[in-house]
Design a protein around this motif. Structure first.
Motif, PDB file in Angstrom:
ATOM      1  N   ASP A  69       0.861  -1.188   0.000  1.00  0.00           N
ATOM      2  CA  ASP A  69       0.000   0.000   0.000  1.00  0.00           C
ATOM      3  C   ASP A  69       0.894   1.233   0.000  1.00  0.00           C
ATOM      4  O   ASP A  69       1.499   1.578   1.023  1.00  0.00           O
ATOM      5  CB  ASP A  69      -0.905  -0.015   1.225  1.00  0.00           C
ATOM      6  N   ALA A 139     -10.089  12.220  -3.030  1.00  0.00           N
ATOM      7  CA  ALA A 139      -9.000  11.397  -3.543  1.00  0.00           C
ATOM      8  C   ALA A 139      -8.117  12.197  -4.483  1.00  0.00           C
ATOM      9  O   ALA A 139      -6.883  12.101  -4.435  1.00  0.00           O
ATOM     10  CB  ALA A 139      -9.571  10.171  -4.266  1.00  0.00           C
ATOM     11  N   SER A 143      -4.249  13.432  -3.010  1.00  0.00           N
ATOM     12  CA  SER A 143      -3.105  12.755  -3.622  1.00  0.00           C
ATOM     13  C   SER A 143      -1.953  13.697  -3.926  1.00  0.00           C
ATOM     14  O   SER A 143      -0.823  13.248  -4.155  1.00  0.00           O
ATOM     15  CB  SER A 143      -3.551  12.064  -4.920  1.00  0.00           C
ATOM     16  N   HIS A 239      -7.762   8.254  -9.041  1.00  0.00           N
ATOM     17  CA  HIS A 239      -7.114   7.177  -8.284  1.00  0.00           C
ATOM     18  C   HIS A 239      -5.736   6.818  -8.850  1.00  0.00           C
ATOM     19  O   HIS A 239      -5.259   5.698  -8.679  1.00  0.00           O
ATOM     20  CB  HIS A 239      -8.006   5.937  -8.205  1.00  0.00           C
ATOM     21  N   TYR A 242      -3.354   5.605  -6.095  1.00  0.00           N
ATOM     22  CA  TYR A 242      -3.841   4.579  -5.189  1.00  0.00           C
ATOM     23  C   TYR A 242      -3.388   3.187  -5.625  1.00  0.00           C
ATOM     24  O   TYR A 242      -3.254   2.902  -6.817  1.00  0.00           O
ATOM     25  CB  TYR A 242      -5.367   4.616  -5.107  1.00  0.00           C
ATOM     26  N   LYS A 246      -6.817   0.085  -1.112  1.00  0.00           N
ATOM     27  CA  LYS A 246      -7.507   1.361  -1.349  1.00  0.00           C
ATOM     28  C   LYS A 246      -7.984   1.456  -2.799  1.00  0.00           C
ATOM     29  O   LYS A 246      -9.106   1.895  -3.074  1.00  0.00           O
ATOM     30  CB  LYS A 246      -6.583   2.535  -1.009  1.00  0.00           C
TER      31      LYS A 246
END
Length: 358
Positions: A69, A139, A143, A239, A242, A246
């Motif tokens: 992760d 998100a 980020s 994303h 990610y 997640k």
């Protein structure tokens, strides 16, 4: 006892959603393969059995759990971790007011096959489902990546634009059935036109159905309206940064949203759990009657609801691998210059017809 019944209904709904999740991930991969004239996943096997490639989905799920992760060093760590949760939870909560059957009678107890019966069920759907955009925007912002931020901004503009059309598209349904409770709307769709055509929402509101399903594609970020994650333009959108579990939650949220949207389309426009000519005591077709046990009737209703939902989930998959992604300016023009005026015109025409019929 009442709490136990509610708990069982919640377990059923969650099992239905999470049960369809791996099925439709597999269906997407195999469906896209056949549409593109290739085999798709067919190598992973257990004891020599591939079962059409279903083990690839299981392998992908395990891979997501065990991958590292990674979190960007400059990311807002709290919001970065919170964003996937805000995408999944609203998707799960929305299904709470969708009826998956009529009533189940056990002795003297009558059980409504709906987790929560709300007089304002439609408003609940829009209130809860609109919260999902917060997860996507957070998100993108948390980020600390320009591509992620662009994806989040695209999603917010897209959802705001198409939420309006989505809401206006069902006003005609509400005007006709005079109810906001989804169970009442489904029950009113058991009438027959000319004795054999079911008066489902799609029959009374064909334009409303088209507008709703087009706006629905934009709401769940599916092709041709998947601009927030347009990999050819912004890597992977909101994303991009990610990974591991997640990213899996974003992926899961998209498919759960697809199931929820399919269930809402089924409920509003295709009779929900209704089967033509099937009533609580059995089938009645013209002068013929076939009595059925109430439990069998309930099983048929729940099965019909599930089949309809699965069909529209497949329709989402089919459309994704058939139509190309539109440009962002085309997306916004379609929403504001075409769909919105058509939705307003549909309300106006529906009102005129209701006045003339009365």
């Amino acid at each position: 006892m009442e709490a136990v019944i509610v708990l069982l209904k919640i377990v059923f709904i969650l099992s239905f959603q999470f049960g369809l999740l791996p099925l439709f991930i597999w269906l997407e991969r195999k469906g896209s393969a056949y549409i593109q004239d290739r085999r798709g996943p067919n190598r992973a096997a257990i004891l020599g059995f591939t079962i059409g490639g279903i083990f690839h989905t299981i392998a992908d799920g395990i891979k997501m759990f065990v991958k590292e992760d990674i979190m960007p060093q400059q990311a807002n760590k709290a919001l970065f971790a919170l964003a996937p949760v805000l995408v999944v939870i609203p998707s799960l909560l929305t299904f709470a007011i969708v009826p998956f059957g009529d009533v189940l009678t056990i002795g003297e107890r009558v059980i409504n096959l709906q987790v929560a019966s709300l007089n304002v069920g439609i408003l609940y759907i829009f209130a809860i489902s609109s919260l999902g955009v917060y997860g996507i925007v957070l998100a993108g912002w948390a980020s600390n990546n320009k591509y992620s931020l662009l994806g989040g901004l695209r999603s917010s503009a897209q959802m705001i634009s198409y939420e309006i059309t989505l809401g206006l598209a069902i006003i005609g349904i509400l005007m006709i059935y005079q109810a906001l409770d989804l169970q009442q709307i489904v029950r009113q769709q058991n009438q027959l036109l000319f004795g054999f055509i079911p008066l489902w929402g799609v029959v009374l509101q064909p334009l409303g159905f088209i507008l709703f399903i087009v706006a629905g594609f934009a709401e769940v970020n599916r092709t041709p309206f998947d601009l927030p994650e347009g990999e050819s333009e912004i890597v992977a959108g909101y994303h991009t940064e990610y990974s591991s579990l997640k990213f899996a939650m974003f992926y899961m949220g998209e498919y759960i949203n697809m199931v929820v949207m399919s269930a809402v389309i089924t409920t509003l426009f295709f009779g929900g759990w209704q089967i033509p000519f099937l009533y609580r005591d059995g089938f009645h077709i013209f002068s013929l009657s076939l009595p059925l046990h109430p439990i069998l009737v309930t099983l048929l209703q729940v099965g019909a609801f599930a089949v309809k939902v699965m069909f529209f989930c497949w329709f989402f998959v089919w459309t994704r691998w058939t139509l190309p992604r539109v440009r962002y300016d085309q997306l916004m023009k379609l929403g504001w210059k075409l769909l919105l005026p058509l939705a307003l015109a549909n309300i106006f025409i529906t009102g005129i017809i209701i006045i003339l019929v009365k």
